[in-house]
Design a protein around this motif. Structure first.
Motif, PDB file in Angstrom:
ATOM      1  N   THR A   3      46.052  39.344  25.170  1.00  0.00           N
ATOM      2  CA  THR A   3      44.598  39.255  25.264  1.00  0.00           C
ATOM      3  C   THR A   3      44.161  39.558  26.686  1.00  0.00           C
ATOM      4  O   THR A   3      44.623  38.905  27.634  1.00  0.00           O
ATOM      5  N   ILE A   4      43.285  40.539  26.820  1.00  0.00           N
ATOM      6  CA  ILE A   4      42.728  40.870  28.121  1.00  0.00           C
ATOM      7  C   ILE A   4      41.384  40.177  28.272  1.00  0.00           C
ATOM      8  O   ILE A   4      40.621  40.054  27.307  1.00  0.00           O
ATOM      9  N   SER A   5      41.110  39.702  29.471  1.00  0.00           N
ATOM     10  CA  SER A   5      39.829  39.050  29.735  1.00  0.00           C
ATOM     11  C   SER A   5      39.501  39.199  31.214  1.00  0.00           C
ATOM     12  O   SER A   5      40.353  39.616  32.008  1.00  0.00           O
ATOM     13  N   ARG A   6      38.287  38.860  31.566  1.00  0.00           N
ATOM     14  CA  ARG A   6      37.879  38.940  32.961  1.00  0.00           C
ATOM     15  C   ARG A   6      36.891  37.832  33.270  1.00  0.00           C
ATOM     16  O   ARG A   6      36.125  37.403  32.397  1.00  0.00           O
ATOM     17  N   ASP A   7      36.914  37.378  34.516  1.00  0.00           N
ATOM     18  CA  ASP A   7      35.959  36.403  35.016  1.00  0.00           C
ATOM     19  C   ASP A   7      35.215  37.079  36.160  1.00  0.00           C
ATOM     20  O   ASP A   7      35.741  37.160  37.281  1.00  0.00           O
ATOM     21  N   ASN A   8      34.042  37.573  35.873  1.00  0.00           N
ATOM     22  CA  ASN A   8      33.302  38.335  36.879  1.00  0.00           C
ATOM     23  C   ASN A   8      32.838  37.457  38.041  1.00  0.00           C
ATOM     24  O   ASN A   8      32.620  37.962  39.144  1.00  0.00           O
ATOM     25  N   ALA A   9      32.701  36.172  37.818  1.00  0.00           N
ATOM     26  CA  ALA A   9      32.318  35.267  38.904  1.00  0.00           C
ATOM     27  C   ALA A   9      33.460  35.079  39.899  1.00  0.00           C
ATOM     28  O   ALA A   9      33.230  34.790  41.075  1.00  0.00           O
ATOM     29  N   LYS A  10      34.683  35.253  39.405  1.00  0.00           N
ATOM     30  CA  LYS A  10      35.867  35.074  40.256  1.00  0.00           C
ATOM     31  C   LYS A  10      36.513  36.401  40.648  1.00  0.00           C
ATOM     32  O   LYS A  10      37.557  36.420  41.293  1.00  0.00           O
ATOM     33  N   ASN A  11      35.912  37.513  40.220  1.00  0.00           N
ATOM     34  CA  ASN A  11      36.473  38.847  40.525  1.00  0.00           C
ATOM     35  C   ASN A  11      37.936  38.953  40.094  1.00  0.00           C
ATOM     36  O   ASN A  11      38.777  39.480  40.833  1.00  0.00           O
ATOM     37  N   THR A  12      38.219  38.451  38.901  1.00  0.00           N
ATOM     38  CA  THR A  12      39.603  38.397  38.451  1.00  0.00           C
ATOM     39  C   THR A  12      39.740  38.901  37.019  1.00  0.00           C
ATOM     40  O   THR A  12      38.929  38.576  36.151  1.00  0.00           O
TER      41      THR A  12
END
Length: 119
Positions: A69-78
C-alpha cells in the motif's frame, strides 16, 4: 531542487512486513506525484506503485497488488510503502521518485534502501 531520502529497509522473513518511508525536502510536496520502484540483482528497475499529489490515484504493479500500500502525508512531506506478505522475490533495492515541475517523467530519485526477504 528536491531531495529524497528513503528509510525503513531491512531483512525480514517471508510473510513478514516492512514499511518504507521517503522524506522529501525542497519544493511543495503536495504538488507532485511520487512513486516507488525496485531493482533486484541482475534485473532492470521496475515500477512498484505510484500516488498522485492529492493521494486520490494509486496504481500498483500486478506483482504487489493486494500486498503493498502506497500512501503519503503531505503535512510531513513523506511518502510511504507498507509491504505485507513479503516474498523472497520482493528482495531488491527500493527507490522513491518524484515528478516535479509538471513533467511526465520521474526526474528526482532517492538513493535507495535495501529490502531482503528470506525464505
Amino acid at each position: 531542487q528536491v531531495q529524497l531520502v528513503e528509510s525503513g529497509g531491512g531483512l525480514v522473513q517471508a510473510g513478514g512486513s516492512l514499511r518504507l518511508s521517503c522524506a522529501a525536502s525542497g519544493r511543495t510536496f503536495s504538488s507532485y506525484a511520487m512513486g516507488w520502484f525496485r531493482q533486484a540483482p541482475g534485473k532492470e528497475r521496475e515500477f512498484v506503485a505510484a500516488i498522485s499529489g492529492s493521494g486520490s490515484s494509486t496504481p500498483y504493479a500486478d506483482s504487489v497488488k493486494g500486498r503493498f500500500t502506497i500512501s503519503r502525508d503531505n503535512a510531513k512531506n513523506t511518502l510511504y510503502l507498507q509491504m505485507n506478505s513479503l516474498k523472497p522475490e520482493d528482495t531488491a533495492v527500493y527507490y522513491c521518485a518524484a515528478k516535479v515541475g509538471g513533467t511526465s517523467r520521474y526526474n528526482y530519485w532517492g538513493q535507495g534502501t535495501q529490502v531482503t526477504v528470506s525464505s
